[in-house]
Design an enzyme around this catalytic site. Structure first.
Site, short mmCIF file in Angstrom:
data_model
loop_
_atom_site.label_atom_id
_atom_site.label_comp_id
_atom_site.label_asym_id
_atom_site.label_seq_id
_atom_site.Cartn_x
_atom_site.Cartn_y
_atom_site.Cartn_z
N PHE A 1 48.76 27.92 69.33
CA PHE A 1 48.49 27.07 68.08
C PHE A 1 48.52 25.54 68.68
CE2 PHE A 1 51.79 28.79 65.49
CZ PHE A 1 52.72 28.46 66.63
N GLU A 2 49.24 24.40 68.12
CA GLU A 2 48.90 22.88 68.45
C GLU A 2 48.15 23.06 69.44
OE1 GLU A 2 51.94 21.34 67.11
OE2 GLU A 2 52.51 22.76 65.31
#
Lengths: 478, 112
Positions: free
Chosen positions: A401-402
């Site tokens: 993620f990110e």
């Protein structure tokens, strides 16, 4: 202001050396830094760790009440200006709190998601009204926030989002339609930062509240780890968003999305480094206690090698994390109240390469440390009664993620190539110098770390030569 | 975006550069602000880190250059890189790593 802008040189480590006094190190933490870190550590040890079983069972009422408690202690307020009910502390403090939370698995994700990507868009890009109305609530935990960028068909290619926004005939509301996927904190969030395309074209950010008509949540996802954080889809069906909840400008949503992700990546570096320390501590405690062949397994040199490898990676992760914290503080510290979105945008993107490295190095350090810590537990590490089992599962998402680590990797050389093509970095001259240096034998000196300093220069020269040859090949293809 | 494989290797080298430089600068700063003795664990950590990192950088550079360098420059460049890395990677880290682990085991936690 233009002179001051030239002070900041994102990604400059790729082509020129830095002096020791130019970097910030953890040895320079102030009393205030230590104080906040202790508050965060105590909170995690006394309030969060003892409730871990309930948190893992997804008792979100408990998670939300813990967030409110954190708010009472000021742990949600470090990045919000004092004027809006926050503490207005520096990025080093932000990093420290992130690190201290790192050992708290899903709770840590819920907490950081709130203080970082769910709050910062308003801190930096909100209108006066939005800051006055939302920030004091987000600073204390009265409101909890979520960030909605990902969609079923747009992950890494975030700007291809299909969610739309259309101004109604009365001109009072934007009408949102579409769906967002894998939204952290969704089940108990009060505010959602939502990206949608106005008239299907202009990528734009909105602040949507949970009670606005037309917003609904999907079922809780059944995740591998970080179970203490809620993750659901969020649906918008003719969702009515008042025009005053438009965040930033129409068509400028990508600036907010990418800028905020930068700080999110920095924060993830802190959290994963903190989690790595926690994981290594589990390995140390276990290996000292566990006896085989008549002695504790910590005494075997193969164990020592694993522990030393963890230590070495964590030391580097910690060093680069606080170096970056200080770079970000220098670039952003005086912009808390700036209304100049272009300047904010520029400064927030300045250290995109460094922030990407924080994320990649931190998450891969944690994966390596969690994996080896579990291995040192032998069969016990595979059993849920041992904390390392959860650390191992919780670790995996951080490479995804990110911005996946692959997307973050691509960003690094591309940033420098783009700076060079704009004439901001004299790449050809630098490459010539590097090439010359690579043909010269090293001259070893006896001073402490002389070899290590030369190795840094050598790696920089190898990088410069390599990026030049890659660029030539790319040009030949194009 | 062509040549993603090469861009990935470039990123790997860049990441290792930032990590090793950050550790080296931190340790030198610690030596300068106190003394060599009180920074002894930091020195060991930095020595071990740089030795391991240099090996990885050399491998990544070889992978990368074997695909992007032209035939007539390849051997020359790879030889230079091999020679420079060899000159600086003579450190035997087995003893250093044992000492690091012993310090950690004694502290029962991360220390530096």
């Amino acid at each position: 202001m233009s002179n001051k802008n030239q002070l900041y040189h994102g990604a400059a480590f790729l082509y020129r050396s830095t002096l020791p006094h130019e970097v910030f190190t953890p040895e320079e933490f102030t009393d205030e830094h230590h104080m906040i870190a202790n508050t965060a550590k105590n909170f995690i040890q006394k309030e969060v760790h003892p409730r871990n079983i309930e948190i893992e069972k997804q008792d979100f009422t408990l998670v939300k009440s813990l967030l409110t408690k954190a708010g009472d202690l000021g742990l949600l307020a470090h990045s919000i200006p004092e004027k809006y009910g926050g503490l207005g502390l520096d990025k080093i403090t932000k990093g420290l709190v992130g690190e201290c939370l790192g050992s708290a698995g899903g709770y840590s994700v819920a907490h950081s998601n709130h203080t970082c990507i769910a709050t910062l868009p308003i801190t930096y890009f909100g209108t006066q009204w939005q800051k006055e109305y939302y920030l004091p609530k987000l600073a204390t935990g009265v409101f909890i926030g979520a960030y909605c960028l990902t969609e079923p068909a747009s992950g890494s290619d975030a700007l291809s989002a299909k969610t739309t926004a259309k101004l109604n005939e009365e001109g009072t509301h934007y009408i949102l339609n579409g769906s967002k996927l894998y939204i952290t904190n969704a089940a108990f969030s009060d505010t959602f930062i939502v990206y949608a395309k106005v008239d299907g074209i202009s990528f734009t950010a909105f602040i949507v509240e949970k009670d606005f008509p037309g917003i609904s949540l999907g079922p809780e996802e059944r995740k591998m780890g970080i179970k203490g954080s809620s993750t659901t889809a969020v649906y918008f069906e003719n969702c009515e968003v008042p025009v005053r909840n438009l965040l930033g400008e129409v068509g400028k949503g990508h600036h907010i999305a990418l800028n905020v992700l930068n700080l999110g990546r920095f924060n993830l570096g802190s959290a994963t480094m903190g989690a790595s320390k926690f994981s290594m501590k589990l390995a140390i405690d276990y290996t000292k206690e566990r006896k085989q062949f008549g002695k504790s397994i910590a005494e075997f040199t193969a164990t020592k090698e694993k522990i030393a490898d963890m230590m070495t990676r964590i030391y580097a992760a910690e060093s680069l994390q606080y170096r970056t914290a200080s770079l970000l503080e220098n670039a952003l510290g005086d912009l808390e109240h700036s209304e100049d979105h272009r300047l904010l945008d520029k400064r927030m993107m300045e250290y995109a390469v460094e922030c990407a490295i924080c994320k990649v190095y931190g998450s891969e350090t944690l994966d390596q440390v969690a994996d080896e810590s579990l291995q040192l537990h032998g069969g016990y590490g595979y059993i849920k009664d041992y904390a390392i089992e959860q650390v191992y599962r919780d670790s995996r998402i951080n490479r995804i993620f990110e911005g996946t680590n692959e997307i973050n990797r691509l960003l690094i050389p591309i940033s420098l190539l783009s700076q060079a093509s704009k004439g901001m970095v004299p790449l050809q001259e630098l490459v010539k110098e590097a090439s010359k240096a690579l043909a010269q034998p090293a001259t070893l000196q006896s001073a402490a770390l002389s070899r290590e300093q030369q190795a840094v220069t050598l790696v920089r020269n190898i990088f410069l030569l390599s990026i030049d040859l890659t660029y030539q090949k790319l040009e030949n293809i194009l | 975006m062509n040549e993603q494989e090469a861009l990935m290797r470039l990123a790997d080298i860049a990441i290792d550069l930032y990590a090793m430089e950050s550790a080296v600068l931190r340790t030198i700063k610690a030596i300068e602000s106190s003394n060599i003795k009180s920074a002894s664990l930091k020195i060991k950590l930095t020595e071990a880190l740089v030795t391991d990192t240099l090996l990885r950088v050399e491998m990544n550079a070889r992978k990368l250059l074997s695909s992007v360098a032209s035939e007539h420059t390849k051997t020359y460049i790879l030889n230079n890189i091999f020679n420079r890395c060899s000159e600086l990677s003579v450190e035997d880290t087995v003893g250093t790593k044992r000492e690091i682990a012993e310090a950690v085991n004694q502290a029962e936690d991360y220390i530096s």
